[in-house]
Scaffold this active site. Structure first.
Site, mmCIF file in Angstrom:
data_model
loop_
_atom_site.group_PDB
_atom_site.id
_atom_site.type_symbol
_atom_site.label_atom_id
_atom_site.label_comp_id
_atom_site.label_asym_id
_atom_site.label_seq_id
_atom_site.Cartn_x
_atom_site.Cartn_y
_atom_site.Cartn_z
ATOM 1 N N ASP B 397 0.902 -1.326 0.071
ATOM 2 C CA ASP B 397 -0.037 -0.128 -0.144
ATOM 3 C C ASP B 397 0.769 1.384 0.013
ATOM 4 O O ASP B 397 2.217 1.001 0.278
ATOM 5 C CB ASP B 397 -0.729 0.098 1.458
ATOM 6 C CG ASP B 397 -1.659 1.232 1.504
ATOM 7 O OD1 ASP B 397 -2.145 1.703 0.384
ATOM 8 O OD2 ASP B 397 -1.769 1.614 2.608
ATOM 9 N N LYS B 398 0.495 2.429 -0.351
ATOM 10 C CA LYS B 398 1.212 3.487 -0.213
ATOM 11 C C LYS B 398 1.097 4.408 0.990
ATOM 12 O O LYS B 398 1.950 4.500 1.699
ATOM 13 C CB LYS B 398 0.998 4.256 -1.709
ATOM 14 C CG LYS B 398 1.948 5.479 -1.419
ATOM 15 C CD LYS B 398 1.863 6.623 -2.892
ATOM 16 C CE LYS B 398 0.508 7.586 -2.383
ATOM 17 N NZ LYS B 398 0.869 8.519 -1.465
ATOM 18 N N GLU B 620 -7.939 14.579 7.703
ATOM 19 C CA GLU B 620 -8.973 15.541 8.129
ATOM 20 C C GLU B 620 -8.481 16.412 9.365
ATOM 21 O O GLU B 620 -8.699 17.699 9.221
ATOM 22 C CB GLU B 620 -10.250 14.655 8.894
ATOM 23 C CG GLU B 620 -11.078 13.777 8.076
ATOM 24 C CD GLU B 620 -12.351 13.308 8.448
ATOM 25 O OE1 GLU B 620 -12.304 12.983 9.712
ATOM 26 O OE2 GLU B 620 -13.356 13.387 7.731
ATOM 27 N N PHE B 662 -18.171 9.282 4.644
ATOM 28 C CA PHE B 662 -17.234 8.979 3.605
ATOM 29 C C PHE B 662 -17.488 7.417 3.177
ATOM 30 O O PHE B 662 -17.626 6.664 3.940
ATOM 31 C CB PHE B 662 -16.040 9.217 4.025
ATOM 32 C CG PHE B 662 -14.971 8.738 2.816
ATOM 33 C CD1 PHE B 662 -14.407 9.700 1.834
ATOM 34 C CD2 PHE B 662 -14.150 7.623 2.929
ATOM 35 C CE1 PHE B 662 -13.560 9.310 0.879
ATOM 36 C CE2 PHE B 662 -13.412 7.067 1.811
ATOM 37 C CZ PHE B 662 -13.123 8.178 0.897
ATOM 38 N N ARG B 726 -1.389 14.970 -1.428
ATOM 39 C CA ARG B 726 -2.611 14.174 -1.875
ATOM 40 C C ARG B 726 -3.653 15.391 -1.738
ATOM 41 O O ARG B 726 -3.548 16.325 -0.987
ATOM 42 C CB ARG B 726 -3.194 13.534 -0.480
ATOM 43 C CG ARG B 726 -2.152 12.264 -0.080
ATOM 44 C CD ARG B 726 -2.292 11.953 1.457
ATOM 45 N NE ARG B 726 -3.543 11.465 1.537
ATOM 46 C CZ ARG B 726 -3.731 9.979 1.515
ATOM 47 N NH1 ARG B 726 -3.125 9.203 1.165
ATOM 48 N NH2 ARG B 726 -5.002 9.804 1.858
ATOM 49 N N THR B 806 -2.142 1.729 -5.144
ATOM 50 C CA THR B 806 -2.717 2.862 -4.158
ATOM 51 C C THR B 806 -3.734 3.235 -4.598
ATOM 52 O O THR B 806 -4.279 3.062 -5.777
ATOM 53 C CB THR B 806 -1.422 4.001 -4.099
ATOM 54 O OG1 THR B 806 -2.121 4.971 -3.500
ATOM 55 C CG2 THR B 806 -0.885 4.372 -5.547
ATOM 56 N N ASP B 808 -4.668 6.537 -4.845
ATOM 57 C CA ASP B 808 -4.078 7.849 -5.137
ATOM 58 C C ASP B 808 -4.373 8.050 -6.865
ATOM 59 O O ASP B 808 -4.275 7.402 -7.274
ATOM 60 C CB ASP B 808 -2.583 8.456 -4.682
ATOM 61 C CG ASP B 808 -2.993 8.610 -3.284
ATOM 62 O OD1 ASP B 808 -3.932 9.084 -2.604
ATOM 63 O OD2 ASP B 808 -1.687 8.895 -2.697
ATOM 64 N N ASP B 933 -6.528 -2.200 2.962
ATOM 65 C CA ASP B 933 -5.653 -3.095 2.638
ATOM 66 C C ASP B 933 -5.980 -4.748 3.162
ATOM 67 O O ASP B 933 -5.260 -5.409 3.004
ATOM 68 C CB ASP B 933 -4.339 -2.879 3.214
ATOM 69 C CG ASP B 933 -4.037 -1.439 2.747
ATOM 70 O OD1 ASP B 933 -4.159 -1.210 1.502
ATOM 71 O OD2 ASP B 933 -3.492 -0.444 3.672
#
Lengths: 346, 1244
Positions: B397-398, B620, B662, B726, B806, B808, B933
């Site tokens: 995972d990143k 957040e 979310f 990000r 990822t 992203d 993950d």
């Protein structure tokens, strides 16, 4: 450097409860010896081991060669054999005589063995077939022998003492050795004492505490193949009778291999203390034990012994071979080493 | 008097009426029935709260444990053999003796099981006896009882910091808003506070009596359904925080609680080595079968050749002899019993022991310990340590794995204008320089507060889940604390001016700049906790010591972190002293806002220091802190309101109408609030740019401005992503009252729904999130963890392919890829992003594959390593993973040095891992830190969880849990390699050992008529395997070091030895088996030839065999051992000593104790005979010669020397055999001459 400083201060404060202890053991950093083979170790090592082995091998070979052995087969399968007629029928008390001569003095003390081939004393079911408690002299087991002794546990409803196949199959040929001096037969005295293991005679086997010994054997039966009961094996000597009879003890110690010999007597007395002098001899055999049925052979062996026991050249040769191999190898390695290593080092 | 029923829904297919009846439970309060007999209790059919996780009871321990153990095939096999031994016709030993090994093994296992069970019992007992408050009608208040007394239908009061005893329906809390904060760290390790709402409309007062008169049903009086979802359920094991007390109604108790149902016990995985091991056990069975067949056949022939019945052939009791064929049939089974240890009975137990030892060493490794969180590596799967040494593919995972997951606000774009925050960047760079020193300081102070926290809740919660004793500690460590250097943002001057301008102009109401920061402050799930509350958070060291006097706190801080100052006193650090002072100011809660007098005056420093944020995700928190920097301070959050202090100092209370949480499908979250001043319904939405951009509307006057803003923002977003930031888009929507009302109706329906609630909720969320207005975007930096590039380089050198998966954006991923040296300058990067059609995907795959093949076939590229990398995004991946394309995709991926998958969903992650694992048949490892993950971690052969900022789900699902990515290097390269080599060698050795020993017995059968005789006393034979030769291999498996740790770390290529089939494969197994045969031949025939024809008896013959066999077996291990420590010496010499002591004692004591076998005084007799030693020496040396030769051929020397040696050995071996043959011939020849037939007279 800074980090180290903080770590120590933290430790003092005892804040890192989970920190693994930093010891050589837990960190797998125990000082270790790593055996590294290098030419410098291997070549001299091999040479030394090789020389030591050669030394041992030579010693063993010399000792083995110095042992005199005389083996006489008396199975009687061949018609020319004097014991041939004993194999023919079921005649009891068949006696045959074997003559031989010795060229030089057979150095004493001479051990006299009987030998059997193709006889499997190491057979599993055979080996189990005995009752230790009987043999240690426990009379209660005289009445009810262990079931291990099957099928030699009881005969005609009576318990067999000593029970079992091993005792039942005891070797029962007897031998007398004569030296022929001027045509006259002179008996060579046999010494039958101490031929069994000391521990067998004193600890493992015991006669029941009865005098006369016969009383202990009331209501028991002798083994099927036996001609006389256990308490009459050697009536002349109480210390060699019953379960502690030396021949019985020797037989009860089962041979490891199917071709074996067992000590019968030693020649240590009288004129023969120093050995058997050169001359003609005659061996009188009372031929009882059947071996033809399983294609076995019987033999007697005269041998003197050394620290390494009887004659056996194998071990000496093995040591010599391995020893010389090591020496050869170290030499070859040295040559290879010298040829390839040294120039490169320059 | 009242039939209070409560229907609680369980999971399951609703269409099954019958099942549903079971899953729906109607609960009635116990209170009316208090004091009545048990049969009158309405809830008597539900399980009580007392838990029992121990499997056994003391009385039935033995039968139950035996039953359990007989589930193992190996045990059944060995007991079967032992039983076979009780059948008289086939027995090989005395029946009882054959039972010893299996009894010892089963006894040890039972001991282990019993101990574990006792511990479970103890923790159950402790848990069951924990105090709790239950309402009693008789006493008219809550009385203290035990957890085990809690029943379904009780009313339970939980006070602050107490653990919830059962699954409760929350009815009332001390909080005015009727919310309860809980911490679920005991369940999932997440330490952030979660809110639970009391069931609305049921009660507003403390008086429980009123409950009773109130129809306390889910059906409210007006028959409107109220959905009681997870948000009003307190699960057993949670801890109540920040709430004085909470009252709940017990709906599930004991084993029916969620935490108990989820508690499935330890994971069981089978390692690759073990699978291989089972194959070889099967080979051994085959070998055993062949050997027994030979024995049986041999017995048949032997019997056939006997023409008569000789005196040594024993018949049965009736004098009847079995026919040769029948007795050879029996002999087959006897042989199985005799040679049974060819199947290594103790191997399985030994392997388990070795793994425990290996895990011990992994756990105690100080290099895998993380100071900052005070946590060690965790091994959650106990039986796959050696798989760590065979990894070929790593899927990483990143976020949080390669990066810190400590988010820092870096820059933002508002209304299409970029605010680069240059000072911020400079400041962060400075911080990075002194990072290491600071880390120590903060971990130090955080540790101290952690310790105090740990004392404070030294509750037995750690025992709540069995089998993981590190749990509670772990949980404590996992607080998402944010250091001040990360929370602090230096504001961009231009932006500050802009804000003050817009504040003046529009009084801060509907200006987009104001909206942007309000959105940052409001649109999140961050909980504000006052540092003064009981719960001491570790979030920032300054909160633990609050004084109003900055000087005082400064001195305290200085005292505590004296080391801190040392750093800055040192000349080396002079350059950064200004920043240090800046930070020390900051540490006192004084924000360095001297730059901007406006904000400083607007916000009293002391008050700002009191606020502490608890965020579910670090992003957040970073945004909230950023908003705070610009004066928009989030002051409080309740379910219904958010309080924000705006730069003017005014505190605005926004009424929260709804929160659309979310989820990974929508990839955005929204908060619907009513503006306190304008009274408008405002929806603030933030989310991933691609999730937001398509939802934009054009409410601002409809001209091109909005479009331009969107385009500019998109451009900035792309720039941010290229910098590796990000990105998040922030939008706003003003909802009209009518629109809101109609939506609310739908929303309520969705909330009350029982079936498909999730889908309805999502649909309603999507319904509202349309026509958004772009406000701006943020860029958050997530720094790489330390030494990630080194680790990745090392792993790659070790022959491991690293894939990064990822969620992203491709640009961000690419940037990170370069930063962590997954990709290097000059690499050929195949870009497969934004492919929409399958046809395109096919053609790209084919083209690139062709290109890659050409590249590899090009002779110029033979020596160069693969420098091709693949970059693929989620959409393309979905196409590439389709059944007809996956082979081509894998073919391509296989040839790539690294693969970067971006914008992938959790499910895709696991699909990729599964595909590679299954199709390429390679060992895979997945490493990740977040809930997204988990799938991937569970699918991979080895799953590694990083216990980072995102809770514990990944750790819970993993086999190993580490704290930093860099730990992977030592874990794999050193521990993995060691564990693998050690275990592989140990297993090979075990097979060898048993084969070598058993074959001795087998060779002897040729000389005893295949009758199953053993030439070694049975007891000694059993001891030989159980005691004399069992500890050295175990020690070998735990402690041997073939290569030092430094070497393994320095030369990662060494790792490659374990990949593929590893060191334990077909070849090594059969070589060692051949060696075993050779050694047993030597060990048997040297004594055989030496004793041939002599008067040796069975056990006297067996003793040198047994002794030299011991020496051979131990020295063989000695050759295999690469480094000898004290432990090695003690155990090796101890084993030899044990052999002699036990055997001597046994042969001295046992006169008739083991009839009919009797080794009395045998060894003593032998040890007095020089022949014994000579035989032992020569057979040991000859047996080990091939091994020594092999080692010599690896002699460290010049290559030519090395290659010569095998020839030297071969030739000398041939010479030796030749000489031996000659000697034996001569020997035999001589033997013949010695046999005299009568009439012949020889002269010696």
């Amino acid at each position: 450097m800074n980090m180290r400083f903080y770590r120590t201060t933290m430790k003092e404060e005892g804040n890192s409860a989970n920190r693994p202890s930093n010891t050589a053991f837990t960190q797998q950093r125990l000082p270790a010896w790593q055996p590294m083979l290098s030419a410098g170790v291997v070549i001299p090592g091999f040479l030394l081991i090789g020389l030591a082995f050669i030394g041992i091998g030579v010693g063993l070979l010399i000792t083995s060669r110095s042992i005199q052995v005389l083996e006489l087969d008396y199975t009687g399968t061949e018609t020319s054999s004097p014991c041939y007629q004993c194999t023919m029928s079921n005649q009891s008390n068949c006696v045959c005589k074997l003559s031989f001569s010795i060229g030089t003095l057979f150095k004493g003390p001479v051990f006299f063995y009987y030998g059997l081939t193709n006889y499997f004393q190491n057979q599993r079911k055979y080996g189990v077939s005995k009752d230790f408690n009987q043999l240690i002299g426990d009379v209660s087991y005289f009445k009810s022998p262990s079931s291990d002794c099957q099928p030699y546990q009881r005969v005609n409803g009576k318990p067999i003492v000593p029970c079992g196949a091993i005792a039942n199959s005891m070797f029962n040929d007897t031998f007398k050795l004569y030296q022929i001096i001027n045509g006259k037969e002179e008996l060579v005295p046999f010494d039958g004492k101490g031929i069994a293991w000391w521990t067998d005679y004193n600890i493992k086997y015991r006669n029941p505490d009865y005098t006369p010994l016969k009383n202990a054997f009331n209501d028991t039966e002798k083994p099927v193949f036996w001609t006389k009961p256990a308490y009459e094996l050697d009536t002349s000597d109480a210390s060699n009778n019953g379960f502690i009879n030396q021949d019985f003890l020797v037989w009860m110690r089962r041979a490891a291999l199917p071709n074996f010999r067992k000590l019968y007597r030693r020649i240590t007395e009288g004129n023969y203390k120093d050995g058997l002098p050169a001359g003609n001899y005659s061996l009188e055999i009372s031929y009882n034990y059947p071996v033809i049925s399983f294609e076995g052979t019987k033999k007697v062996t005269f041998s003197n012994v050394s620290w390494m026991g009887g004659q056996n050249e194998f071990l000496g040769i093995a040591y010599l071979v391995i020893g010389s191999m090591c020496v050869v190898m170290s030499v070859v390695m040295l040559i290879v080493y010298a040829k390839f290593r040294f120039p490169e080092e320059d | 008097e009242c039939n209070n029923t409560c229907q609680c829904e369980g999971a399951g297919p609703p269409q099954l009426q019958k099942a549903r009846e079971k899953e729906l439970r109607s609960l009635v309060s116990n209170l009316p029935f208090e004091g009545l007999g048990k049969s009158k209790q309405p809830n008597r059919f539900f399980k009580p709260n007392a838990i029992k996780t121990n499997k056994y009871t003391p009385l039935f321990f033995i039968p139950m444990n035996l039953y359990e153990q007989f589930h193992r095939l190996a045990n059944v096999y060995f007991v079967g053999l032992a039983i076979l031994n009780f059948i008289p016709v086939v027995n090989a030993f005395q029946p009882e003796v054959a039972l010893i090994p299996i009894c010892v093994i089963m006894f040890l296992t039972a001991l282990k099981d019993g101990w574990e069970d006792f511990r479970r019992y103890q923790s159950d007992k402790k848990l069951n006896n924990m105090p709790c408050l239950i309402y009693s009608r008789a006493a008219k208040h809550y009385i203290e009882r035990r957890w085990k007394d809690v029943r379904v239908g009780d009313f339970v009061k939980v006070v602050c910091n107490e653990t919830v005893p059962a699954d409760l329906l929350l009815l009332h809390t001390s909080d005015p808003n009727n919310v309860c904060h809980i911490e679920t760290s005991n369940l999932d390790g997440e330490t952030n506070l979660k809110q639970r709402n009391a069931l609305p409309g049921l009660c507003t007062s403390l008086n429980v009596k009123r409950f009773l008169t109130f129809s306390r049903n889910r059906e409210k009086p007006d028959k409107e359904k109220t959905g009681a979802g997870i948000e009003s359920l307190l699960l057993r094991g949670c801890t109540v925080r920040n709430t004085e007390h909470a009252i709940g109604f017990v709906v599930y108790a004991g084993h029916e609680t969620k935490s108990m149902l989820n508690n499935n016990g330890p994971r069981y995985k089978r390692s690759k080595l073990e699978r291989r091991l089972n194959v070889d056990v099967f080979f051994c069975v085959l070998l055993l079968f062949i050997m027994c067949l030979i024995g049986s056949l041999g017995h048949y022939l032997w019997l056939k050749n006997l023409s008569d019945v000789p005196s040594f052939l024993v018949s049965d009791s009736k004098g009847h002899l079995d026919s040769p064929s029948l007795s050879s049939f029996y002999m087959f089974f006897t042989m199985i019993i005799l040679l049974q240890i060819l199947i290594p009975i103790s191997l399985y137990v030994s392997v388990e022991l070795v793994k425990i030892g290996q895990i011990f060493f992994i756990l105690t490794d100080v290099d895998l310990y993380d100071e900052e969180t005070d946590s060690r590596v965790q091994c959650r799967s106990l039986n796959i340590t050696e798989d760590l040494g065979q990894i070929e593919y790593i899927f990483s995972d990143k976020t949080g794995t390669l990066t810190e997951n400590k988010m820092v606000f870096r820059r933002c774009s508002i209304m299409g204008k970029d605010y680069p925050h240059k000072e911020n960047a400079n400041h962060l760079a400075l911080l990075e320089e002194t990072e290491s020193e600071e880390n120590v300081i903060f971990s130090q102070s955080s540790l101290s507060s952690q310790a105090s926290r740990f004392d404070e809740d030294s509750s037995p919660v750690d025992t709540h889940r069995h089998g993981s004793r590190h749990r509670s500690k772990m949980a404590v460590n996992l607080i998402a604390f944010l250091h001040h250097q990360e929370t602090q943002v230096i504001p961009d001057e231009k932006l500050l001016q802009q804000i003050s301008r817009s504040e003046r102009s529009s009084s801060g109401i509907s200006d987009p700049y104001m909206d942007f920061f309000l959105a940052l402050a409001i649109c999140n799930s961050v909980v504000v906790s006052m540092a003064t509350t009981q719960r001491q958070r570790v979030s920032s060291p300054l909160h633990s010591q609050k004084t109003n006097n900055p000087l005082e706190s400064l001195s305290v801080l200085a005292k505590r972190t004296g080391s801190f100052w040392k750093v800055f006193d040192s000349p080396k650090q002079n350059g950064s002293s200004t920043s240090a002072h800046k930070r020390s100011d900051d540490a006192n809660g004084v924000q360095p806002r001297a730059l901007d007098p406006m904000t400083l005056s607007a916000r009293p420093a002391a008050a700002s220091g009191d606020v502490c944020y608890e965020a579910e995700s670090p992003d957040e928190a970073a945004l909230v802190y950023a908003a705070k920097t610009y004066g928009f301070t989030l002051l409080a959050r309740t379910p219904n309101s958010v309080t924000v202090r705006v730069p003017s100092g005014e505190e605005l209370v926004f009424e929260v109408l709804d929160t659309l949480a979310f989820d990974s499908n929508r990839k955005r979250m929204s908060v619907l609030v009513r503006h306190p001043i304008t009274g408008e319904y405002v929806l603030y939405t933030k989310g991933a740019d691609y999730a937001i951009m398509e939802l934009l509307g054009t409410p601002y006057a409809g001209d091109g401005q909005q479009k331009k803003i969107a385009a500019d923002t998109q451009y900035h977003l792309d720039c941010y992503a290229k910098d590796g930031l990000r990105t998040l888009c922030i939008t706003k929507k003003i909802v009209s009252s009518r629109e809101y009302q109609s939506w609310l109706a739908d929303r309520k329906k969705a909330l009350a729904a029982i079936d498909g609630r999730e889908e309805l909720m999502m649909a309603s969320a999507v319904q509202l999130e349309t026509e958004l207005t772009m406000l701006g975007a943020t860029g958050i930096e997530d720094r790489l963890q330390e030494s990630v590039p080194d680790t990745i380089t090392a792993l790659r050198e070790a022959g491991i392919k690293v894939w990064v998966l990822t969620g992203d954006k491709p640009e961000t991923a690419l940037n990170i890829g370069y930063a962590c040296r997954l990709l290097e300058e000059g690499d050929l990067v195949i870009n497969m992003t934004s492919v929409v059609f399958q046809v395109t995907c096919v053609s790209i795959l084919d083209c690139t594959l062709e290109e890659v093949r050409r590249y590899h076939e090009d002779p110029r590229n033979v020596d160069t390593t693969q420098k091709i990398s693949l970059m693929i995004d989620g959409d393309t991946l979905a196409i590439a993973l389709s059944p007809d394309l996956q082979d081509r995709f894998l073919e391509l991926a296989k040839r790539c040095r690294s693969v970067l998958c971006c914008r992938v969903t959790p499910l895709q992650k696991s699909r990729v891992v599964k595909l590679v694992r299954d199709k390429l048949k390679v060992m895979t490892l997945a490493v990740g830190d977040g809930a997204n993950d988990v799938n991937m971690i569970q699918v991979a052969d080895v799953g590694i969880g990083i216990s980072g900022q995102e809770g514990m789900q990944a750790v819970m699902a993993s086999d190993f849990a580490i704290t930093r990515f860099k730990h992977l290097k030592k874990l794999l390269l050193v521990h993995g390699h060691w564990c693998h080599t050690r275990l592989a060698n140990m297993i090979i050795y075990f097979f060898y050992k048993n084969a070598a020993y058993v074959n001795l017995l087998f060779w002897y059968q040729f000389y005893c008529g295949f009758s199953g005789t053993a030439m070694i006393d049975y007891w000694l034979m059993i001891f030989f395997n159980l005691f004399f030769t069992s500890t050295p291999p175990i020690m070998f498996g735990i402690m041997d070091k073939d290569v030092s740790a430094e070497m393994l770390m320095g030369v990662p290529e060494l790792y490659r030895t374990g990949q593929g089939s590893g060191e334990y494969n077909f070849r090594t197994f059969w070589i060692s088996m051949l060696d075993a045969f050779y050694q047993s031949l030597v060990c048997f025939f040297v004594p055989y030839l030496a004793y041939q024809g002599s008067d040796v008896d069975i056990f006297t013959f067996g003793t040198p065999l047994n002794t030299s066999s011991l020496f051979i077996i131990l020295l063989h291990l000695g050759i295999e051992i690469k480094s000898w420590t004290v432990v090695h010496w003690i155990i090796m010499l101890g084993s030899v000593a044990l052999y002699f002591i036990v055997t001597l004692a046994y042969s001295a004591i046992c006169v008739t104790c083991n009839p009919p076998s009797n080794p009395y005084w045998i060894l003593q007799n032998q040890m007095a005979d020089p022949m014994f030693y000579l035989i032992c020496i020569i057979s040991t040396v000859v047996a080990l010669l091939p091994r020594i030769a092999r080692d010599l051929s690896e002699l460290k020397s010049t290559p030519s020397f090395k290659y010569c040696l095998p020839f030297v050995f071969l030739s000398s071996f041939l010479i030796q055999i030749h000489i031996q043959a000659l000697c034996i011939r001569q020997f035999l020849y001589k033997g013949n001459t010695k046999t005299l037939y009568i009439h012949q007279t020889t002269h010696e």
